[in-house]
Design a protein around this motif. Sequence first.
Motif, PDB file in Angstrom:
ATOM      1  N   UNK A   1      54.934  77.377 108.800  1.00 52.51           N
ATOM      2  CA  UNK A   1      55.448  78.684 109.193  1.00 52.51           C
ATOM      3  C   UNK A   1      54.466  79.396 110.118  1.00 52.51           C
ATOM      4  N   UNK A   2      53.191  79.313 109.799  1.00 52.37           N
ATOM      5  CA  UNK A   2      52.175  79.941 110.635  1.00 52.37           C
ATOM      6  C   UNK A   2      52.150  79.296 112.014  1.00 52.37           C
ATOM      7  N   UNK A   3      52.270  77.977 112.047  1.00 50.48           N
ATOM      8  CA  UNK A   3      52.260  77.276 113.323  1.00 50.48           C
ATOM      9  C   UNK A   3      53.518  77.584 114.130  1.00 50.48           C
ATOM     10  N   UNK A   4      54.655  77.677 113.446  1.00 47.94           N
ATOM     11  CA  UNK A   4      55.909  78.001 114.121  1.00 47.94           C
ATOM     12  C   UNK A   4      55.802  79.343 114.841  1.00 47.94           C
ATOM     13  N   UNK A   5      55.091  80.273 114.230  1.00 48.83           N
ATOM     14  CA  UNK A   5      54.934  81.606 114.818  1.00 48.83           C
ATOM     15  C   UNK A   5      54.156  81.559 116.126  1.00 48.83           C
ATOM     16  N   UNK A   6      53.329  80.525 116.316  1.00 55.40           N
ATOM     17  CA  UNK A   6      52.553  80.412 117.551  1.00 55.40           C
ATOM     18  C   UNK A   6      53.363  79.787 118.686  1.00 55.40           C
ATOM     19  N   UNK A   7      54.594  79.357 118.367  1.00 53.43           N
ATOM     20  CA  UNK A   7      55.402  78.628 119.353  1.00 53.43           C
ATOM     21  C   UNK A   7      56.537  79.457 119.943  1.00 53.43           C
ATOM     22  N   UNK A   8      56.606  80.740 119.624  1.00 49.01           N
ATOM     23  CA  UNK A   8      57.759  81.535 120.047  1.00 49.01           C
ATOM     24  C   UNK A   8      57.833  81.742 121.562  1.00 49.01           C
ATOM     25  N   UNK A   9      56.771  81.452 122.272  1.00 49.26           N
ATOM     26  CA  UNK A   9      56.811  81.575 123.729  1.00 49.26           C
ATOM     27  C   UNK A   9      57.038  80.233 124.419  1.00 49.26           C
ATOM     28  N   UNK A  10      57.296  79.212 123.625  1.00 45.48           N
ATOM     29  CA  UNK A  10      57.528  77.865 124.166  1.00 45.48           C
ATOM     30  C   UNK A  10      58.760  77.295 123.478  1.00 45.48           C
ATOM     31  N   UNK A  11      59.918  77.413 124.131  1.00 48.61           N
ATOM     32  CA  UNK A  11      61.186  77.031 123.506  1.00 48.61           C
ATOM     33  C   UNK A  11      61.219  75.566 123.087  1.00 48.61           C
ATOM     34  N   UNK A  12      60.678  74.685 123.934  1.00 46.46           N
ATOM     35  CA  UNK A  12      60.693  73.262 123.603  1.00 46.46           C
ATOM     36  C   UNK A  12      59.840  72.953 122.394  1.00 46.46           C
ATOM     37  N   UNK A  13      58.644  73.516 122.370  1.00 48.22           N
ATOM     38  CA  UNK A  13      57.732  73.301 121.231  1.00 48.22           C
ATOM     39  C   UNK A  13      58.319  73.917 119.969  1.00 48.22           C
ATOM     40  N   UNK A  14      58.911  75.094 120.115  1.00 48.88           N
ATOM     41  CA  UNK A  14      59.499  75.767 118.953  1.00 48.88           C
ATOM     42  C   UNK A  14      60.618  74.920 118.360  1.00 48.88           C
TER      43      UNK A  14
ATOM     44  N   UNK B   1      73.446  78.447 124.791  1.00 53.39           N
ATOM     45  CA  UNK B   1      72.511  79.297 125.532  1.00 53.39           C
ATOM     46  C   UNK B   1      72.117  80.470 124.654  1.00 53.39           C
ATOM     47  N   UNK B   2      71.017  80.347 123.923  1.00 52.23           N
ATOM     48  CA  UNK B   2      70.601  81.439 123.040  1.00 52.23           C
ATOM     49  C   UNK B   2      70.345  82.726 123.812  1.00 52.23           C
ATOM     50  N   UNK B   3      70.630  83.872 123.220  1.00 48.31           N
ATOM     51  CA  UNK B   3      70.384  85.151 123.899  1.00 48.31           C
ATOM     52  C   UNK B   3      68.891  85.441 123.989  1.00 48.31           C
ATOM     53  N   UNK B   4      68.491  86.355 124.865  1.00 47.26           N
ATOM     54  CA  UNK B   4      67.075  86.732 124.960  1.00 47.26           C
ATOM     55  C   UNK B   4      66.554  87.202 123.603  1.00 47.26           C
ATOM     56  N   UNK B   5      65.345  86.792 123.281  1.00 47.95           N
ATOM     57  CA  UNK B   5      64.746  87.199 122.013  1.00 47.95           C
ATOM     58  C   UNK B   5      65.188  86.380 120.825  1.00 47.95           C
ATOM     59  N   UNK B   6      65.954  85.310 121.073  1.00 41.67           N
ATOM     60  CA  UNK B   6      66.492  84.529 119.957  1.00 41.67           C
ATOM     61  C   UNK B   6      65.396  83.860 119.130  1.00 41.67           C
ATOM     62  N   UNK B   7      64.333  83.413 119.777  1.00 45.43           N
ATOM     63  CA  UNK B   7      63.279  82.725 119.023  1.00 45.43           C
ATOM     64  C   UNK B   7      62.602  83.670 118.035  1.00 45.43           C
ATOM     65  N   UNK B   8      62.444  84.925 118.426  1.00 47.27           N
ATOM     66  CA  UNK B   8      61.846  85.889 117.493  1.00 47.27           C
ATOM     67  C   UNK B   8      62.757  86.117 116.296  1.00 47.27           C
ATOM     68  N   UNK B   9      64.063  86.194 116.549  1.00 53.34           N
ATOM     69  CA  UNK B   9      65.028  86.353 115.456  1.00 53.34           C
ATOM     70  C   UNK B   9      65.009  85.121 114.569  1.00 53.34           C
ATOM     71  N   UNK B  10      64.980  83.949 115.202  1.00 51.72           N
ATOM     72  CA  UNK B  10      64.943  82.694 114.452  1.00 51.72           C
ATOM     73  C   UNK B  10      63.688  82.603 113.588  1.00 51.72           C
ATOM     74  N   UNK B  11      62.559  83.004 114.151  1.00 53.43           N
ATOM     75  CA  UNK B  11      61.308  82.965 113.389  1.00 53.43           C
ATOM     76  C   UNK B  11      61.407  83.848 112.153  1.00 53.43           C
ATOM     77  N   UNK B  12      61.967  85.031 112.298  1.00 52.37           N
ATOM     78  CA  UNK B  12      62.112  85.931 111.148  1.00 52.37           C
ATOM     79  C   UNK B  12      62.996  85.299 110.076  1.00 52.37           C
TER      80      UNK B  12
END
Length: 249
Positions: A140-153, A193-204
């Motif tokens: 979970x901690x590592x996932x949080x570091x990937x929110x700016x990299x869609x492929x890595x996330x 096509x995820x909406x803007x900010x989707x990775x932050x929502x997904x992380x939560x």
Amino acid sequence: MHDPLPPLKSRRGGRLGDTVVAHVVDRIVSGGYAVGTSLPTEPQLCEEFGISRTVIRESIKLLEEKGLVRATSGRGTQVLPRTGWNLLDPVVLEAQIRHDSELRVLDDLVEVRAALECEMAARCARVIGPEESAALARQLEFLATCVDDAGRYATEDVVFHEMIMAASGNQLGLAIIHSIHAKARLSGRYNGTPPPGDLAVSLAEHQRIGKAILAKDPDAAATQMRLHIVESWARRRPALHDRRTEPRR
């Protein structure tokens, strides 16, 4: 619209029979070979694909194993009703996804995945041990570091889910998810096509799942897992004319 199947000569790797099977499956699923009708004769298929009767016969056997056709002496090879098709077969599933203009197959896939993974999340919350808990927290901690990299996330997202499924001990559920979800992830229609900010929502959402599991709260783990899977699909599901943009309930 659907993604086209590459031409026969451009599909490399694997046995030639497998390549022929992919093309025939595509035609059956698309309705090119309608249910109740017969496939072209062996000589016709040999001529079309430029291969031997031996390869055609092997291909027909593979199609029978997938539940799409039945070869009968004197009657040829008939296309069987859809109810008998093996939708867990990766070739059949791939073709279904490509030709499903209303996304019903993907909606159903999401529902099946949600049902299985919420149960596995609940079981994981009940049985997870100290080492697995620590590993899940680190992920979970590592996932949080990937929110700016869609492929890595996306890669680490899969790892997170697989850690939960593995910790649950439900090997059959894990195998089913692998068979359907891995193939679906290859489709642009499933990824959407995820909406803007989707990775932050997904992380939560992932954090809420992890929190419930680490607190050993099976009910909350199941609820949060279902919400995550259903809502994430609703966010990225391609819009259809006058259609709902979320899975059928």
